[in-house]
Design a protein around this motif. Structure first.
Motif, short mmCIF file in Angstrom:
data_model
loop_
_atom_site.label_atom_id
_atom_site.label_comp_id
_atom_site.label_asym_id
_atom_site.label_seq_id
_atom_site.Cartn_x
_atom_site.Cartn_y
_atom_site.Cartn_z
N LEU A 292 54.86 41.62 71.75
CA LEU A 292 55.14 41.47 70.32
C LEU A 292 54.16 42.18 69.51
CD1 LEU A 292 57.04 40.00 68.23
CD2 LEU A 292 55.57 38.01 68.46
N VAL A 293 52.88 41.78 69.77
CA VAL A 293 51.85 42.75 69.03
C VAL A 293 52.04 44.23 69.09
CG1 VAL A 293 49.14 43.06 68.93
CG2 VAL A 293 50.30 40.65 69.12
N LEU A 294 52.23 44.55 70.12
CA LEU A 294 52.47 45.93 70.36
C LEU A 294 53.75 46.54 69.48
CD1 LEU A 294 51.47 46.51 73.93
CD2 LEU A 294 50.11 47.25 71.82
N ALA A 295 54.75 45.77 69.80
CA ALA A 295 56.07 45.89 69.13
C ALA A 295 56.33 46.10 67.77
CB ALA A 295 57.15 45.15 69.83
N LEU A 296 55.52 45.22 67.15
CA LEU A 296 55.62 45.03 65.50
C LEU A 296 55.20 46.71 64.94
CD1 LEU A 296 54.25 41.65 65.02
CD2 LEU A 296 56.95 42.29 64.90
N PRO A 297 54.15 46.96 65.32
CA PRO A 297 53.64 48.32 64.55
C PRO A 297 54.60 49.57 65.36
CG PRO A 297 52.13 47.85 66.05
CD PRO A 297 53.04 46.43 65.89
N ILE A 298 55.03 49.60 66.45
CA ILE A 298 55.65 50.46 67.05
C ILE A 298 57.31 50.75 66.24
CG2 ILE A 298 56.91 51.24 69.13
CD1 ILE A 298 54.61 50.29 70.57
N ALA A 299 57.62 49.46 66.17
CA ALA A 299 59.10 49.28 65.59
C ALA A 299 58.97 49.72 64.11
CB ALA A 299 59.39 47.73 65.63
N GLN A 300 57.93 49.46 63.19
CA GLN A 300 57.86 49.86 61.90
C GLN A 300 57.60 51.30 62.09
OE1 GLN A 300 58.31 48.88 59.33
NE2 GLN A 300 57.17 49.81 57.70
N TYR B 72 56.83 45.09 54.69
CA TYR B 72 57.16 45.07 55.87
C TYR B 72 56.66 43.61 56.54
CZ TYR B 72 57.27 45.81 61.04
OH TYR B 72 57.40 45.58 62.26
N ILE B 73 55.74 42.89 56.01
CA ILE B 73 55.20 41.63 56.37
C ILE B 73 55.85 40.72 55.66
CG2 ILE B 73 53.16 39.96 56.62
CD1 ILE B 73 51.26 42.65 57.21
N LEU C 28 60.22 41.47 57.95
CA LEU C 28 60.13 40.69 59.05
C LEU C 28 60.72 39.15 58.90
CD1 LEU C 28 56.57 41.50 60.64
CD2 LEU C 28 58.77 42.05 61.33
N PRO C 29 60.39 38.44 57.86
CA PRO C 29 61.07 37.29 57.62
C PRO C 29 62.65 37.35 57.80
CG PRO C 29 59.41 37.51 55.94
CD PRO C 29 59.48 39.04 56.53
N ILE C 30 63.36 38.40 57.08
CA ILE C 30 64.61 38.77 57.32
C ILE C 30 65.03 39.04 58.77
CG2 ILE C 30 66.66 40.10 56.51
CD1 ILE C 30 65.14 40.21 53.64
N ALA C 31 64.29 39.75 59.34
CA ALA C 31 64.55 40.21 60.61
C ALA C 31 64.47 39.05 61.80
CB ALA C 31 63.71 41.47 61.10
N VAL C 32 63.68 37.69 61.27
CA VAL C 32 63.64 36.79 62.11
C VAL C 32 64.60 36.52 63.17
CG1 VAL C 32 63.28 34.28 62.48
CG2 VAL C 32 61.56 35.66 60.71
N PRO C 33 65.81 36.33 62.79
CA PRO C 33 66.73 36.08 63.98
C PRO C 33 66.92 37.07 65.19
CG PRO C 33 67.65 35.58 61.67
CD PRO C 33 66.46 36.19 61.33
N ALA C 34 66.85 38.28 64.69
CA ALA C 34 66.92 39.35 65.75
C ALA C 34 65.70 39.44 66.50
CB ALA C 34 66.83 40.83 65.03
#
Length: 226
Positions: free
Chosen positions: A34-42, A126-127, A131-137
């Motif tokens: 998750l820590v790696l995926a967050l910046p990669i996804a952004q 983004y933060i 991200l809050p709106i993307a919480v379900p996904a």
């Protein structure tokens, strides 16, 4: 029933100790992913051309059998927990990166424009907005990654008893004790169900405005059983 929980001494843990070890080896890779995926996804959201090659690389790595991954890493990390957790971290990316990208892209442009007008920079937007709106996904991706990781930890039994509850499968054959195999399978399945339910509860807590049956994206369809 006593023999069901009678863990052989060669495993150096009792039943509860194996559960703790299993959770550690399964959840730390998901957290790392998750820590790696967050910046990669952004980056993939901001640079759309980057998403296809990133998805291709993570998919190719996911296709590498876990045992082969372990064998390659043993020369560098030895027969340790790290040898098990590194592949699981990599595998989680193929689920988490698309989940986060899809979730962030689902944020309405009007919302982004309003955040920009309020002076939000890219990182803060983004933060605090995307991200809050993307919480379900994101939670849907975490559910798949977590259940998969719990299952794959058991493969570590093949590299020097690093499979936590999976080590019981090995000892079941050595000592001719099938109840140890049942212990491993049932306990692992229960852990997966409980953690999945916990993540559903977290999603409901963070997104009380959503119906209880939503939040599962196509991520669950894309994750193939290894």
């Amino acid at each position: 029933m006593n023999r069901f929980f009678d863990i052989p001494s060669d495993l150096q843990h009792d039943w509860f100790g194996l559960i703790v070890l299993h959770l550690r080896e399964a959840l730390l890779p998901v957290l790392g992913g998750l820590v790696l995926a967050l910046p990669i996804a952004q980056l993939c959201v901001r640079l759309r051309w980057l998403y296809p090659p990133v998805l291709w690389v993570t998919t190719v790595l996911y296709a590498v059998p876990s045992l082969a991954f372990f064998v390659v890493l043993i020369d560098y990390t030895g027969q340790t927990e790290l040898t098990v957790m590194i592949p699981l971290t990599v595998y989680s990316l193929v689920v988490l990166v698309p989940a986060i990208v899809d979730g962030v892209r689902s944020v309405p442009q009007e919302t982004l424009a309003a955040a920009t007008a309020m002076g939000f920079g890219p990182v803060r937007r983004y933060i605090q907005v995307q991200l809050p709106i993307a919480v379900p996904a994101i939670i849907a991706g975490l559910r798949v990654a977590t259940v998969s990781s719990i299952s794959l930890v058991s493969v570590g039994m093949l590299i020097g008893n690093q499979g936590a509850l999976g080590n019981l499968l090995h000892d079941a054959q050595i000592y001719n004790r099938p109840e140890l195999a049942w212990n491993s399978v049932i306990t692992t399945a229960v852990l997966a169900v409980l953690l999945d339910a916990l993540l559903v509860g977290v999603r409901l807590l963070l997104t009380p405005w959503m119906p209880s049956g939503s939040g599962t994206t196509r991520t669950r369809k894309e994750a193939a059983a290894r």
